[in-house]
Design a protein around this motif. Structure first.
Motif, PDB file in Angstrom:
ATOM      1  N   ASP A  65       0.844  -1.189   0.000  1.00  0.00           N
ATOM      2  CA  ASP A  65       0.000   0.000   0.000  1.00  0.00           C
ATOM      3  C   ASP A  65       0.882   1.242   0.000  1.00  0.00           C
ATOM      4  N   ILE A  66       0.672   2.126  -0.972  1.00  0.00           N
ATOM      5  CA  ILE A  66       1.462   3.352  -1.062  1.00  0.00           C
ATOM      6  C   ILE A  66       0.939   4.342  -0.022  1.00  0.00           C
ATOM      7  N   PHE A  87      -0.645   8.443  -0.850  1.00  0.00           N
ATOM      8  CA  PHE A  87      -0.521   8.663  -2.292  1.00  0.00           C
ATOM      9  C   PHE A  87      -1.360   9.848  -2.765  1.00  0.00           C
ATOM     10  N   LYS A  88      -2.490  10.095  -2.105  1.00  0.00           N
ATOM     11  CA  LYS A  88      -3.396  11.160  -2.565  1.00  0.00           C
ATOM     12  C   LYS A  88      -2.732  12.539  -2.508  1.00  0.00           C
ATOM     13  N   ASN A 108      -1.826  13.474  -5.984  1.00  0.00           N
ATOM     14  CA  ASN A 108      -2.999  13.918  -6.755  1.00  0.00           C
ATOM     15  C   ASN A 108      -3.421  15.328  -6.380  1.00  0.00           C
ATOM     16  N   GLY A 112      -0.188  11.716 -10.665  1.00  0.00           N
ATOM     17  CA  GLY A 112      -0.471  10.519  -9.884  1.00  0.00           C
ATOM     18  C   GLY A 112      -0.506   9.275 -10.750  1.00  0.00           C
ATOM     19  N   TYR A 167       3.054   8.393 -11.746  1.00  0.00           N
ATOM     20  CA  TYR A 167       3.770   7.745 -10.646  1.00  0.00           C
ATOM     21  C   TYR A 167       3.348   6.282 -10.513  1.00  0.00           C
ATOM     22  N   LEU A 168       2.039   6.013 -10.588  1.00  0.00           N
ATOM     23  CA  LEU A 168       1.542   4.647 -10.428  1.00  0.00           C
ATOM     24  C   LEU A 168       2.098   3.724 -11.508  1.00  0.00           C
ATOM     25  N   ARG A 185      -3.165  -5.371  -9.312  1.00  0.00           N
ATOM     26  CA  ARG A 185      -3.496  -4.072  -8.728  1.00  0.00           C
ATOM     27  C   ARG A 185      -4.894  -4.165  -8.119  1.00  0.00           C
ATOM     28  N   ASP A 208      -4.150   2.642  -5.162  1.00  0.00           N
ATOM     29  CA  ASP A 208      -2.737   2.683  -4.762  1.00  0.00           C
ATOM     30  C   ASP A 208      -2.338   1.434  -3.987  1.00  0.00           C
ATOM     31  N   GLU A 209      -3.002   0.324  -4.277  1.00  0.00           N
ATOM     32  CA  GLU A 209      -2.759  -0.920  -3.543  1.00  0.00           C
ATOM     33  C   GLU A 209      -2.488  -2.048  -4.523  1.00  0.00           C
ATOM     34  N   CYS A 236       7.047   8.405  -2.532  1.00  0.00           N
ATOM     35  CA  CYS A 236       6.187   8.014  -1.405  1.00  0.00           C
ATOM     36  C   CYS A 236       6.814   6.808  -0.710  1.00  0.00           C
TER      37      CYS A 236
END
Length: 613
Positions: free
Chosen positions: A232-233, A236-237, A240, A248, A251-252, A271, A275-276, A314
Motif C-alpha cells: 500500500d502506497i 498517495f493522494k 494527486n 499521480g 507515478y503509479l 493491482r 494505490d494498492e 512516497c
C-alpha cells in the motif's frame, strides 16, 4: 384514365359504326334491308372494339409487370451492393477463368489497389504472383474454405490472408481476411480478458485463479509454503492533490513497472485498487519471505520518479500472509494480508508486518474474518431479523414514547448472534451498507404492516451506520423509500452515532437536512463519548440526544456521571432537543433521571428487546 380502357374501345366502335349506319339509313330509307344494314355493322363494331380493348389491356399489364420486376431487381441489386461494400471482409467474385467480376471496398483496402486495377482482369495475375494451390482450388474443387495464403498487394508487398470460397450460379465468390490483423485482435482480446489495461498486470479474477491454485497446493502439500503480500502506497493522494491527477497516474505506472522488475514475475502481481498492489511468492520459507519483504520495502521506499518538473516519492507499507490450509479460503488469505498491511500503517507506516492469527493484535481481526462469512450467509439467506425495545417517557407531558428497532442475526444453525459480535466485522469489511439497506427496508415494511402499533407511539427509531454518510446514493435511497411508503414521515426517527457524525461532519449535516425535509426526525446516539461533544452539538439539526449508557449505568453512585448528565440536559433544553437516557437498569437510576428532568428512558428496567412479529 387507364381503368376505363376495357370500355372505351367497344364504346368508340359502337358510336363510329352507328354514325356510319345512320347516314346510310338516311340515304336508303327505313325499309327492312336498310335496318339490317344498321344493326349488323353495330354489332361488328362492338365486337371489334372489345377485341382491340382486350389486346391493349393485356399489353399494358405486361408492360407494368415487367416494370415492377425490373424495379425489384434494381432494389435487390442496390441492397446487395450496399451490403457488399459495408462487409468487413474483402469480397471478390470471379468467373471460371479467374476474371474479376465484382469487388468491395474492403478488398481494395486489403490489397491497396483501385477497382480499375482488378475489375475485368485475371485475379491471380494481380494478387497471386507465386505458384500456389489457390488457382487450382478455385478452378477445380468446390470447397468452402481454402486455408491461409501469402498473396500480394498491388505494390508487391506480401500479405497473409485467410481465404474462403463459395460457389454460386453467377461465379465463384471469394472472401479474404487478413490473418495478421486477426491474430493481433485475438491476442488483444485475450490480454484484456485477463489483464487490467492501466498497469498491464493480471486483473483480479485471473490473479485470483493463480492464487487459488497456490492455495490448493498448500492444502495438499504441507511442506509447500507460499506467501501473499499487499503493498500500500502511503499518502498517495498527496500527489494527486498537490501536483495533479496526471502526475499521480504517471507515478503509479512507473511504480508498477519498478515493482514488477523487483519481483521478477509480473504475472504474479495484481493491482487491487488505486494505490494498492498484491503479489505472491511461491516455495519460500517464512524467513525467506520476511527477508524478501524487508528488502522490497527498502527498494520501494527509495523509488522516485518525476513529472511536470516535480520529483514524486512516497513510502509504502507491506503486509504478508502465508497461503496455508490454516486459513480456510483465498478470501481469508487476502483479508489476512490486508490486516497485516493495516497493522503496518497503524504502527507508523513504512513497515512490513506478517499476519499470525495467534498474535494478540490479530486475534480480534481473525474473529472478525470468521464472522464475515456468517454475515454474507445471513444477507444471502435472510438470516437477519429485527427486534424492538420500548423508549418510555419519564416526565409527565412527554407523550407516548417510542421504540428503537434493532437488528440481530442468526447463524446457519439457528443460534442468535448479537449486534456487538457482527457489527464491528461488518464495519471493518465494508458490509454495513448492505445491512443498512436491509434494516431500513424491513423496518418500514414492518411499520406499514403494524399501523396500529405505530399509531400508539410518538416515534420509531432506526439505526444507521457511519458508512451511510459516505455512500453517495444512500441519501437518495432513503429519500425514495420514505416517499414511497404510506407511513407518516414524522413517525420515523433515524439514529446516527456521535462519533460517525463528528468524523464526517459536513456530510452528516447535509444528509440530515435532506431527510428532515420529508418530516423525519434524527437522534444523536451514544452522546458524550466524543472528545468535542458540546462543540459539535449546536451544529447538528437533531431532535433527540441519546445519552451514552456509560454515564447512566450506576449513575446513582457516581457523582461525576450525574454532573455530566445534568450538563447535557441543560444544554439540550437550551437547544430545544429532547434527551433519552440509554441502559437504565435500576429503579434508583430512574429516580435520579427524573430529578434531572430527562425526557425519555431506555433500558432493561423499561423493556427488553424482543423480536418483531
Amino acid at each position: 384514365m387507364k381503368n376505363f380502357h376495357p370500355y372505351l374501345y367497344p364504346a368508340a366502335g359502337f358510336v363510329c359504326v352507328n354514325l356510319l349506319s345512320f347516314f346510310q339509313n338516311r340515304l336508303l330509307g327505313a325499309d327492312a334491308v336498310a335496318l339490317m344494314g344498321y344493326v349488323v355493322p353495330s354489332f361488328v363494331g362492338v365486337v371489334t372494339g372489345c377485341v382491340v380493348s382486350a389486346c391493349f389491356t393485356w399489353h399494358q399489364k405486361a408492360l407494368q409487370e415487367e416494370k415492377e420486376k425490373n424495379d425489384q431487381h434494381s432494389e435487390i441489386n442496390t441492397r446487395h451492393e450496399a451490403f457488399l461494400q459495408t462487409f468487413p471482409q474483402g469480397v471478390c467474385t470471379v468467373d471460371g477463368e479467374g476474371v474479376c467480376l465484382q469487388i468491395n471496398e474492403a478488398f481494395l483496402q486489403l490489397f491497396d489497389c483501385k477497382s480499375d486495377n482488378v475489375l475485368g482482369k485475371n485475379l491471380f495475375e494481380v494478387i497471386d504472383k507465386e505458384p500456389s494451390h489457390l488457382k487450382k482450388i478455385i478452378q477445380g474443387t468446390p470447397l468452402k474454405h481454402c486455408g491461409e495464403y501469402k498473396l500480394y498487394k498491388l505494390d508487391g508487398c506480401p500479405v497473409k490472408v485467410s481465404v474462403s470460397l463459395y460457389p454460386s450460379p453467377f461465379g465463384t465468390v471469394l472472401t479474404f481476411s487478413e490473418v495478421t490483423l486477426t491474430i493481433f485482435l485475438k491476442s488483444k482480446i485475450d490480454f484484456l480478458h485477463n489483464h487490467e489495461p492501466f498497469c498491464g498486470f493480471l486483473n483480479l479474477a485471473a490473479w485470483k485463479r493463480r492464487v487459488e491454485e497456490a492455495y490448493a497446493k498448500s492444502c495438499t502439500d504441507y511442506d509447500c509454503r507460499n506467501f501473499l503480500f499487499i503493498v500500500d502506497i502511503d499518502r498517495f493522494k498527496i500527489i494527486n492533490e498537490t501536483v495533479s491527477y496526471a502526475a499521480g497516474d504517471h507515478y503509479l505506472k512507473d511504480f508498477a513497472q519498478f515493482l514488477a522488475f523487483k519481483i521478477g514475475a509480473s504475472e504474479n502481481i495484481c493491482r487491487l485498487g488505486g494505490d494498492e498492489f498484491s503479489f505472491f511468492l511461491l516455495d519460500c520459507s517464512h524467513g525467506e519471505a520476511q527477508s524478501f519483504g524487508q528488502a522490497l520495502l527498502q527498494d520501494l521506499n527509495a523509488f522516485e520518479t518525476s513529472c511536470q518538473g516535480r520529483v514524486l516519492k512516497c513510502s509504502v507499507s507491506i503486509g504478508g500472509c502465508p497461503i496455508s490450509a490454516q486459513l480456510r479460503s483465498f478470501d481469508h488469505v487476502l483479508l489476512g494480508a490486508e490486516a497485516a498491511c493495516n497493522f503496518a500503517k497503524e504502527s507508523g507506516r513504512s513497515l512490513v508486518r506478517f499476519y499470525d492469527p495467534e498474535q494478540d493484535e490479530y486475534r480480534e481481526n481473525h474473529g472478525q474474518m470468521e464472522m464475515v462469512s456468517h454475515i454474507q450467509a445471513a444477507l444471502a439467506g435472510d438470516l437477519f431479523f429485527l427486534r424492538g425495545q420500548r423508549i418510555a417517557p419519564i416526565m409527565e407531558g412527554r407523550g407516548q414514547g417510542g421504540m428503537e428497532i434493532l437488528v440481530s442475526m442468526r447463524d446457519q444453525s439457528g443460534a442468535t448472534i448479537s449486534p456487538g459480535a457482527f457489527i464491528p466485522a461488518a464495519e471493518t469489511f465494508d458490509l454495513m451498507a448492505d445491512i443498512d439497506r436491509w434494516v431500513v427496508q424491513q423496518a418500514i415494511t414492518w411499520m406499514e404492516e403494524n399501523a396500529e402499533v405505530c399509531a400508539s407511539l410518538d416515534f420509531i427509531s432506526i439505526n444507521l451506520s457511519g458508512k451511510a454518510f459516505n455512500q453517495e446514493d444512500f441519501a437518495d435511497f432513503l429519500h425514495s423509500v420514505v416517499v414511497q411508503s404510506a407511513l407518516p414521515a414524522e413517525k420515523l426517527c433515524f439514529e446516527i452515532t456521535e462519533t460517525a457524525a463528528v468524523k464526517s461532519c459536513d456530510k452528516a449535516i447535509d444528509f440530515i437536512h435532506k431527510i428532515k425535509e420529508l418530516g423525519c426526525c434524527f437522534a444523536l446516539d451514544d452522546f458524550g463519548t466524543g472528545m468535542s461533544s458540546f462543540e459539535y452539538l449546536k451544529n447538528f439539526p437533531v431532535d433527540y440526544i441519546k445519552i451514552d449508557g456509560s454515564f447512566i449505568h450506576g449513575i446513582e453512585h457516581d457523582e461525576i456521571s450525574q454532573e455530566i448528565v445534568r450538563s447535557i440536559q441543560r444544554i439540550s433544553e437550551k437547544l430545544c432537543v429532547k434527551t433519552i437516557a440509554e441502559h437504565a437498569e435500576t429503579k434508583e437510576s430512574l429516580v435520579f433521571l427524573q430529578e434531572m428532568r430527562i425526557d425519555y428512558v431506555q433500558g432493561y428496567i423499561i423493556d427488553k428487546p424482543s423480536p418483531l412479529t
